[in-house]
Write a protein that holds these residues in place. Structure first.
Motif: not given
Length: 82
Positions: A13-36
């Motif tokens: 939940t914390a990951i999802c909240t931070r991601r949405m607050n950062a304005g990123m979608d799942v694919q953008q964050l996954a690409d940035q982190v290097g995970i699927t």
């Protein structure tokens, strides 16, 4: 000297909240982190709760999160063993 844990138990939940607050979608964050994106979705849903140190540090950096912000809170009173 403190040893780095072999895995980190994360709070989806914390990951999802931070991601949405950062304005990123799942694919953008996954690409940035290097995970699927599939793995990230599983983390956010709570289907997966553990990450190895490298991806966890990359996730923290991508979300500009402090050391414990994305970790699951420890259980206050673990069940007693009989």
């Amino acid at each position: 000297m403190a040893q780095t844990p072999t895995t980190f138990e994360v709070d989806g939940t914390a990951i999802c909240t931070r991601r949405m607050n950062a304005g990123m979608d799942v694919q953008q964050l996954a690409d940035q982190v290097g995970i699927t994106d599939s793995y990230l979705r599983k983390l956010e849903r709570g289907d997966r709760t553990r990450m190895t140190p490298g991806p966890y540090q990359a996730l923290r950096a991508a979300l500009n999160a402090d050391e414990n912000e994305l970790l699951r809170a420890p259980h206050p009173n673990p069940p007693e063993r009989k």
